[in-house]
Design a protein around this motif. Structure first.
Motif, PDB file in Angstrom:
ATOM      1  N   PRO A  27       0.815  -1.226   0.000  1.00 25.98           N
ATOM      2  CA  PRO A  27       0.000   0.000   0.000  1.00 25.98           C
ATOM      3  C   PRO A  27       0.842   1.266   0.000  1.00 25.98           C
ATOM      4  N   GLU A  28       2.141   1.136   0.379  1.00 26.66           N
ATOM      5  CA  GLU A  28       3.011   2.316   0.360  1.00 26.66           C
ATOM      6  C   GLU A  28       3.499   2.641  -1.052  1.00 26.66           C
ATOM      7  N   THR A  29       3.313   1.705  -1.974  1.00 30.91           N
ATOM      8  CA  THR A  29       3.782   1.895  -3.347  1.00 30.91           C
ATOM      9  C   THR A  29       2.668   2.470  -4.205  1.00 30.91           C
ATOM     10  N   PRO A  30       2.875   3.588  -4.887  1.00 30.00           N
ATOM     11  CA  PRO A  30       1.815   4.149  -5.738  1.00 30.00           C
ATOM     12  C   PRO A  30       1.445   3.191  -6.858  1.00 30.00           C
ATOM     13  N   PRO A  31       0.171   3.078  -7.205  1.00 24.19           N
ATOM     14  CA  PRO A  31      -0.223   2.244  -8.341  1.00 24.19           C
ATOM     15  C   PRO A  31       0.329   2.814  -9.636  1.00 24.19           C
ATOM     16  N   ARG A  32       0.468   1.948 -10.633  1.00 28.95           N
ATOM     17  CA  ARG A  32       0.994   2.378 -11.919  1.00 28.95           C
ATOM     18  C   ARG A  32      -0.107   2.870 -12.844  1.00 28.95           C
ATOM     19  N   TRP A 145      -2.867  17.337 -13.107  1.00 28.53           N
ATOM     20  CA  TRP A 145      -1.942  17.331 -11.961  1.00 28.53           C
ATOM     21  C   TRP A 145      -0.831  16.308 -12.199  1.00 28.53           C
ATOM     22  N   MET A 146      -1.217  15.124 -12.679  1.00 25.86           N
ATOM     23  CA  MET A 146      -0.239  14.054 -12.912  1.00 25.86           C
ATOM     24  C   MET A 146       0.776  14.463 -13.972  1.00 25.86           C
ATOM     25  N   LYS A 147       0.304  15.057 -15.058  1.00 22.59           N
ATOM     26  CA  LYS A 147       1.207  15.436 -16.147  1.00 22.59           C
ATOM     27  C   LYS A 147       2.108  16.603 -15.742  1.00 22.59           C
ATOM     28  N   ALA A 148       1.597  17.480 -14.858  1.00 21.89           N
ATOM     29  CA  ALA A 148       2.443  18.571 -14.366  1.00 21.89           C
ATOM     30  C   ALA A 148       3.569  18.023 -13.495  1.00 21.89           C
ATOM     31  N   ALA A 149       3.260  16.967 -12.722  1.00 24.14           N
ATOM     32  CA  ALA A 149       4.276  16.363 -11.866  1.00 24.14           C
ATOM     33  C   ALA A 149       5.270  15.537 -12.671  1.00 24.14           C
ATOM     34  N   ASP A 150       4.783  14.870 -13.734  1.00 20.45           N
ATOM     35  CA  ASP A 150       5.650  14.057 -14.586  1.00 20.45           C
ATOM     36  C   ASP A 150       5.017  14.005 -15.976  1.00 20.45           C
ATOM     37  N   PRO A 151       5.578  14.725 -16.937  1.00 21.31           N
ATOM     38  CA  PRO A 151       4.980  14.782 -18.282  1.00 21.31           C
ATOM     39  C   PRO A 151       4.878  13.429 -18.966  1.00 21.31           C
ATOM     40  N   ARG A 152       5.521  12.413 -18.429  1.00 25.12           N
ATOM     41  CA  ARG A 152       5.445  11.094 -19.053  1.00 25.12           C
ATOM     42  C   ARG A 152       4.123  10.386 -18.730  1.00 25.12           C
ATOM     43  N   SER A 153       3.374  10.863 -17.733  1.00 16.63           N
ATOM     44  CA  SER A 153       2.059  10.288 -17.449  1.00 16.63           C
ATOM     45  C   SER A 153       1.136  10.514 -18.633  1.00 16.63           C
ATOM     46  N   GLU A 269      -3.474  -1.995 -25.795  1.00 18.89           N
ATOM     47  CA  GLU A 269      -2.735  -1.504 -26.956  1.00 18.89           C
ATOM     48  C   GLU A 269      -1.703  -0.455 -26.576  1.00 18.89           C
ATOM     49  N   LEU A 270      -2.076   0.452 -25.683  1.00 18.53           N
ATOM     50  CA  LEU A 270      -1.173   1.541 -25.296  1.00 18.53           C
ATOM     51  C   LEU A 270      -0.276   1.176 -24.125  1.00 18.53           C
ATOM     52  N   GLU A 271      -0.425  -0.066 -23.619  1.00 17.80           N
ATOM     53  CA  GLU A 271       0.396  -0.559 -22.504  1.00 17.80           C
ATOM     54  C   GLU A 271       0.340   0.402 -21.320  1.00 17.80           C
ATOM     55  N   LEU A 272      -0.888   0.760 -20.942  1.00 11.68           N
ATOM     56  CA  LEU A 272      -1.059   1.702 -19.836  1.00 11.68           C
ATOM     57  C   LEU A 272      -0.531   1.092 -18.538  1.00 11.68           C
ATOM     58  N   GLY A 273       0.131   1.935 -17.756  1.00 13.34           N
ATOM     59  CA  GLY A 273       0.700   1.505 -16.494  1.00 13.34           C
ATOM     60  C   GLY A 273       2.028   0.797 -16.614  1.00 13.34           C
ATOM     61  N   GLN A 274       2.556   0.698 -17.826  1.00 17.24           N
ATOM     62  CA  GLN A 274       3.813  -0.018 -18.038  1.00 17.24           C
ATOM     63  C   GLN A 274       4.956   0.914 -18.421  1.00 17.24           C
ATOM     64  N   GLY A 275       4.729   2.216 -18.291  1.00 18.07           N
ATOM     65  CA  GLY A 275       5.757   3.188 -18.618  1.00 18.07           C
ATOM     66  C   GLY A 275       6.520   3.649 -17.393  1.00 18.07           C
ATOM     67  N   ASP A 276       7.178   4.788 -17.523  1.00 21.05           N
ATOM     68  CA  ASP A 276       8.021   5.317 -16.458  1.00 21.05           C
ATOM     69  C   ASP A 276       7.280   6.218 -15.481  1.00 21.05           C
ATOM     70  N   ALA A 277       5.986   6.442 -15.744  1.00 19.64           N
ATOM     71  CA  ALA A 277       5.181   7.282 -14.857  1.00 19.64           C
ATOM     72  C   ALA A 277       3.769   6.703 -14.818  1.00 19.64           C
ATOM     73  N   PRO A 278       3.025   6.955 -13.756  1.00 21.48           N
ATOM     74  CA  PRO A 278       1.664   6.411 -13.673  1.00 21.48           C
ATOM     75  C   PRO A 278       0.759   7.012 -14.738  1.00 21.48           C
ATOM     76  N   ASP A 279      -0.203   6.205 -15.199  1.00 22.79           N
ATOM     77  CA  ASP A 279      -1.157   6.628 -16.224  1.00 22.79           C
ATOM     78  C   ASP A 279      -2.567   6.676 -15.641  1.00 22.79           C
ATOM     79  N   LEU A 280      -3.450   7.315 -16.392  1.00 24.13           N
ATOM     80  CA  LEU A 280      -4.846   7.484 -15.980  1.00 24.13           C
ATOM     81  C   LEU A 280      -5.764   7.045 -17.108  1.00 24.13           C
ATOM     82  N   LEU A 281      -6.644   6.086 -16.815  1.00 24.67           N
ATOM     83  CA  LEU A 281      -7.646   5.620 -17.770  1.00 24.67           C
ATOM     84  C   LEU A 281      -9.018   6.020 -17.259  1.00 24.67           C
TER      85      LEU A 281
END
Length: 538
Positions: A27-32, A145-153, A269-281
């Motif tokens: 639970p201490e680890t952020p979800p991807r 907010w997520m993209k401002a913190a990490d544009p890779r989201s 197809e877009l491999e969400l959650g498998q990149g270098d930053a968390p994604d949002l669906l």
């Protein structure tokens, strides 16, 4: 169902790691990956009624953190304002989305009605034929907010309605798709991923093929009772559809199947959650709303819709499980809803009835003024700014007196009264009517006068095909919605006390260890049942 069968075949070609083979995340680890699902018109009452019958997607959500008394706490309980609260942490008074439509009598076009997700500055635009845009949303979303913190989201949205997709995705999503009437469409110039192309082809084939009546589960049989409404009957339908009838497709379980299948396909197809930053669906399931409007919240139609959606959500989660991604889900609604008045009367609610006419009809003419000197929409009333000060004041006074004398109206509030009311801070079930109006009020867009119909008074004077019941009132059957969080390995719990949909975005930010970068109305809900907390230290 058919769309998921074709999707499953495509997913089988992917190289994925089954989630079952992985350990539950800490639970201490952020979800991807964050998955946000809004089920349009899914009231807390419907959730409570059908909860014992759910076996699949809804059942998984009900095993997590359950807040059965969530509130779209404002008075503007419509699709656009409701969706604007879910991922902004802000009420409509802050988002600027006060209704699905509002009236701007200063607009430099013949059509003075403004649609919440249009850019009315585009030449030729009107509230029925418009270019979809987030321009009216005044605040950033969680995805921003997520993209401002990490544009890779990445922010990906697919919904049955343009306003649902736009209000949850915000101003610059990576992918955004909504139903355009006969296919999923996006902003001009957006190239469709393979998933969208495949789903559009499958849906076109589906619509072109007649749909036989769906089988009726045993649980739904007692609900299949015909009720006369207007010139037709509701209550015992089973979604039989003629070939080519896209409107009937939209108001059926087939519609949400297309949306959830598209979401599942985009995730893989877009491999969400498998990149270098968390994604949002983001997923906007709209069929429950179309079914509710067309057939009411009871009857075989709603029963078939919710049991089908439960199965479709289960299939969506099964697809996400195959990716091996650590994902967290929240499911809620943009507003609730109430049943057709005719069935309410049969079921022991004799006070339920339809309003007889426009509450302000004839007021301007009685003063010798043009009939369109005062116009209303969604309980807001605007007075023509070109009137003289004396005529304006006469008309305002006459309209207020007319409203106050109407036995169907519970409250009448002026702009000055609403703005003099502090923004409420108490639990939302305790808010007064004017506090509910205050949470929806925008100084530039809201009307000079706001009215509230009495409970169980439907604003639909004359029901017709596709429009038997509605929502949009000040009352808890429209305000209360479930808020459900789930993540693999979490300890589930149920908190019956009230929370708000504006609490969702900061709660997800807490899971992501993401600071909230702007002032909001919501608060972080602790989703950890232990002594630890998913919220930042205060």
């Amino acid at each position: 169902m058919r769309l998921f069968r074709s999707l499953t075949a495509a997913i089988a070609l992917l190289s994925v790691t089954p989630l079952a083979a992985q350990e539950a995340p800490s639970p201490e680890t952020p979800p991807r990956l964050i998955v946000v699902i809004s089920v349009d018109q899914f009231s807390a009452n419907l959730f409570a009624e059908y909860r014992p019958q759910f076996r699949f997607g809804f059942a998984r959500m009900a095993s997590g953190a359950v807040f059965p008394s969530g509130y779209q706490s404002h008075s503007a309980t419509e699709t656009c304002p409701g969706h604007s609260t879910i991922l902004t942490g802000a009420r409509p008074a802050r988002t600027g989305i006060i209704a699905n439509d509002w009236i701007d009598l200063n607009a430099q076009r013949e059509d003075k009605t403004v649609y919440c997700a249009e850019d009315e500055t585009i030449p030729g635009s009107n509230s029925d034929d418009y270019t979809v845009s987030p321009v009216h949303l005044r605040v950033p979303t969680l995805g921003e907010w997520m993209k401002a913190a990490d544009p890779r989201s990445r922010v990906i949205a697919v919904a049955g309605k343009d306003r649902a997709a736009v209000m949850m995705a915000g101003h610059d999503p990576d992918q955004i798709w909504w139903w355009g009437g006969d296919a999923f469409v996006s902003y001009a110039g957006r190239e469709a991923p393979a998933t969208i192309t495949r789903i559009n082809a499958s849906v076109a084939s589906r619509i072109a093929t007649a749909q036989p009546a769906l089988p009726l589960p045993d649980f739904c049989r007692p609900r299949a009772v015909p009720v006369p409404v207007g010139n037709g009957t509701i209550g015992d339908g089973r979604f039989a559809r003629q070939a080519g009838d896209s409107r009937a497709f939209r108001a059926s379980p087939e519609f949400d199947e297309a949306v959830t299948a598209a979401a599942a396909g985009l995730a893989t197809e877009l491999e969400l959650g498998q990149g270098d930053a968390p994604d949002l669906l983001i997923i906007g399931a709209s069929a429950t709303d179309y079914v509710g409007h067309a057939y009411g919240t009871q009857g075989s139609e709603m029963c078939l819709q919710l049991l089908s959606l439960d199965e479709q959500l289960g299939k969506l989660f099964a697809v996400l499980d195959t990716t091996g991604v650590d994902y967290a889900v929240v499911l809620t609604a943009d507003h609730g809803g109430t049943d057709a008045t005719e069935r309410q009367q049969i079921q022991g609610v004799p006070g339920a009835h339809r309003i007889t006419a426009d509450p302000v009809a004839g007021v301007a003419a009685s003063l010798g003024l043009p009939g369109d000197s005062i116009r209303g929409d969604s309980g807001n009333y605007w007075i023509d700014p070109s009137l003289s000060a004396a005529d304006h004041d006469r008309l305002a006074a006459a309209a207020i007196a007319h409203f106050e004398a109407n036995p169907d109206i519970a409250g009448v509030f002026t702009r000055d009264q609403i703005l003099a009311t502090p923004m409420p801070t108490s639990p939302p079930e305790d808010w007064s009517m004017i506090e509910r109006a205050r949470a929806s009020y925008d100084t530039e867009r809201s009307g000079e006068i706001v009215i509230a119909l009495k409970p169980r008074v439907s604003p639909i004077a004359r029901p017709g095909p596709g429009y038997a019941s509605t929502h949009g009132s000040f009352w808890d059957y429209d305000r209360r919605v479930p808020i459900l969080f789930w993540r693999k390995g979490m300890t589930g719990f149920e908190q019956p006390l009230s929370v708000e949909t504006v609490d969702i975005a900061p709660s997800l930010a807490g899971l992501l260890h993401l600071p909230v970068p702007v002032e909001i109305d919501g608060r972080c809900l602790d989703l950890d049942a232990s002594g630890a907390s998913t919220c930042p230290a205060r």
